[in-house]
Design a protein around this motif. Structure first.
Motif, PDB file in Angstrom:
ATOM      1  N   CYS A  14      10.754  37.836  35.238  1.00 58.71           N
ATOM      2  CA  CYS A  14      11.675  36.815  34.734  1.00 58.71           C
ATOM      3  C   CYS A  14      13.017  37.458  34.385  1.00 58.71           C
ATOM      4  O   CYS A  14      13.175  38.673  34.451  1.00 58.71           O
ATOM      5  CB  CYS A  14      11.065  36.080  33.542  1.00 58.71           C
ATOM      6  N   CYS A  51      17.706  36.735  29.153  1.00 59.58           N
ATOM      7  CA  CYS A  51      17.215  35.651  28.307  1.00 59.58           C
ATOM      8  C   CYS A  51      17.036  36.122  26.863  1.00 59.58           C
ATOM      9  O   CYS A  51      16.455  37.172  26.608  1.00 59.58           O
ATOM     10  CB  CYS A  51      15.883  35.166  28.867  1.00 59.58           C
ATOM     11  N   ASN A 101      15.100  34.999  24.660  1.00 54.45           N
ATOM     12  CA  ASN A 101      13.712  34.909  24.176  1.00 54.45           C
ATOM     13  C   ASN A 101      12.892  36.156  24.492  1.00 54.45           C
ATOM     14  O   ASN A 101      11.736  36.268  24.071  1.00 54.45           O
ATOM     15  CB  ASN A 101      13.005  33.703  24.807  1.00 54.45           C
ATOM     16  N   LYS A 102      13.478  37.080  25.248  1.00 51.95           N
ATOM     17  CA  LYS A 102      12.755  38.281  25.702  1.00 51.95           C
ATOM     18  C   LYS A 102      12.117  39.029  24.528  1.00 51.95           C
ATOM     19  O   LYS A 102      12.781  39.363  23.559  1.00 51.95           O
ATOM     20  CB  LYS A 102      13.770  39.170  26.425  1.00 51.95           C
ATOM     21  N   ALA A 153       6.359  38.347  32.807  1.00 53.01           N
ATOM     22  CA  ALA A 153       7.203  37.509  31.949  1.00 53.01           C
ATOM     23  C   ALA A 153       7.523  38.295  30.682  1.00 53.01           C
ATOM     24  O   ALA A 153       6.633  38.908  30.094  1.00 53.01           O
ATOM     25  CB  ALA A 153       6.487  36.212  31.596  1.00 53.01           C
ATOM     26  N   ALA A 154       8.776  38.247  30.263  1.00 53.71           N
ATOM     27  CA  ALA A 154       9.192  39.032  29.094  1.00 53.71           C
ATOM     28  C   ALA A 154       8.830  38.369  27.769  1.00 53.71           C
ATOM     29  O   ALA A 154       9.058  38.934  26.708  1.00 53.71           O
ATOM     30  CB  ALA A 154      10.693  39.299  29.169  1.00 53.71           C
ATOM     31  N   SER A 182       6.487  32.429  27.042  1.00 51.29           N
ATOM     32  CA  SER A 182       6.864  31.176  27.712  1.00 51.29           C
ATOM     33  C   SER A 182       6.495  31.218  29.192  1.00 51.29           C
ATOM     34  O   SER A 182       6.256  30.184  29.813  1.00 51.29           O
ATOM     35  CB  SER A 182       8.363  30.901  27.570  1.00 51.29           C
ATOM     36  N   GLY A 183       6.465  32.407  29.767  1.00 50.03           N
ATOM     37  CA  GLY A 183       5.915  32.586  31.119  1.00 50.03           C
ATOM     38  C   GLY A 183       6.678  31.881  32.224  1.00 50.03           C
ATOM     39  O   GLY A 183       6.069  31.264  33.102  1.00 50.03           O
TER      40      GLY A 183
HETATM   41  S1  SF4 Z   1       9.527  34.144  30.173  1.00 49.94           S
HETATM   42 FE1  SF4 Z   1      10.578  34.171  28.186  1.00 49.94          FE
HETATM   43  S2  SF4 Z   1      12.045  35.862  28.341  1.00 49.94           S
HETATM   44 FE2  SF4 Z   1      11.410  35.338  30.425  1.00 49.94          FE
HETATM   45  S3  SF4 Z   1      12.957  33.863  31.124  1.00 49.94           S
HETATM   46 FE3  SF4 Z   1      11.238  32.688  30.288  1.00 49.94          FE
HETATM   47  S4  SF4 Z   1      11.796  32.275  28.162  1.00 49.94           S
HETATM   48 FE4  SF4 Z   1      13.104  33.949  28.896  1.00 49.94          FE
END
Ligand code: SF4
Ligand code: SF4
Ligand code: SF4
Length: 296
Positions: free
Chosen positions: A110, A114, A116-117, A146-147, A150-151
């Motif tokens: 991902c 972002c 949210n990482k 995924a970081a 939220s995946g």
């Molecule tokens: S999985 Fe989490 S960190 Fe990766 S893009 Fe989606 S929201 Fe952002």
């Protein structure tokens, strides 16, 4: 790299044959679709690479570029007689054919941009791509990183899914219990309670660390980050969700698990129908458990 400085051999993956023309007229020639990704691995394309893909599509194809679900660039309808020229031009700008057939498909990580990482996945994804990318197998094998939980790269229903997770440290004495910023940030209802003192329900918490990011007093902090590893998921006509093999693995442990899954899959996969082999999740279902698959 110049287009003329290397001996060119047609790649074993990345070329989709038997394509029927849709947007171009072809007389006396066959057409193929070409799938490429950055080499070395990256989850971003440079402007030069995008311009090269556009140029190749204009010169040798139908003038269009498709973005595949696993972030490959697919250039449709390239005339077979122009294939080597097209591949040379793509290769010279750092684009390598791949992401098709019965092999480890394009590693999907991902975005690194972002907020949210929880833990970056780009570098680890690159290492995994170097080690296992396009490796031939009985059927395709998807690996997604995924970081955060939220995946967005769909790690929950691929053969191997890796998710960045956080371990939290809670100091209830630092909590000013009327601010509630943590509850506002938390995506899971009821994971945090403040009545009778700050408490995080470990059964409900998905380890996304958003509460820690919102807490300004240090009552909730990130103690450590790692990866959750899921094995045996798949998309397609029948969907399987991956099962958790490790809840908190470090980067090298993730690589060891991937290596183990690939070796077990090579050893255990059986033909199921019309020369098609089982996917990882189907082998696990036949054997009865993930444990049986990993230690057979
Ligand atoms: S999985 Fe989490 S960190 Fe990766 S893009 Fe989606 S929201 Fe952002
Ligand atoms: S954000 Fe921090 S200080 Fe505010 S209620 Fe939550 S834990 Fe307490
Ligand atoms: S880490 Fe924090 S924000 Fe995320 S689910 Fe758990 S309690 Fe909620």
């Amino acid at each position: 790299m110049s287009e003329d400085t290397f001996e060119f051999e047609l790649p074993k993956v990345g070329i989709i044959r038997g394509v029927k023309p849709r947007d171009i007229e072809v007389i006396g020639d066959k057409i193929v679709n070409v799938r490429v990704r950055p080499n070395p691995y990256s989850n971003t394309y440079t402007m030069e690479q995008l311009e090269t893909a556009a140029d190749v599509a204009e010169k040798f194809g139908s003038g269009k570029v498709h973005i595949s679900p696993r972030h490959n660039l697919e250039i449709p309808e390239i005339k077979n007689s122009m294939l080597t020229e097209a591949l040379k031009q793509l290769f010279a700008s750092g684009l390598q054919a791949g992401g098709t057939g019965t092999s480890v498909r394009n590693i999907f990580t991902c975005s690194d941009y972002c907020s949210n990482k929880v833990r970056s996945v780009r570098e680890l994804g690159g290492m995994v791509s170097e080690l296992f990318g396009d490796f031939p197998l009985p059927n395709k094998l998807d690996i997604s990183f995924a970081a955060c939980p939220s995946g967005c790269s769909r790690p929950y229903n691929v053969d191997i899914g890796i998710v960045g997770v956080a371990e939290l440290e809670v100091d209830a004495d630092r909590c000013i219990d009327d601010c509630k910023m943590c509850i506002e940030a938390c995506p899971v209802e009821g994971a945090i309670t403040l009545e009778g003192g700050l408490n995080i329900d470990s059964e409900k918490c998905v380890k996304c660390a958003r509460c820690a990011g919102a807490c300004s007093t240090g009552a909730i902090r990130v103690a450590n980050t790692a990866f959750k590893v899921l094995v045996g998921g798949k998309e397609g006509r029948s969907v399987i969700f991956g099962e958790e093999y490790s809840g908190f693995a470090g980067g090298y442990e993730v690589i060891e698990i991937i290596d183990m899954v690939i070796k077990q899959y090579q050893k255990l996969a059986k033909e199921k129908y019309k020369k098609k082999y089982e996917r990882v999740g189907e082998v696990i279902q036949r054997l009865g458990s993930l444990e049986a698959f990993m230690h057979n």
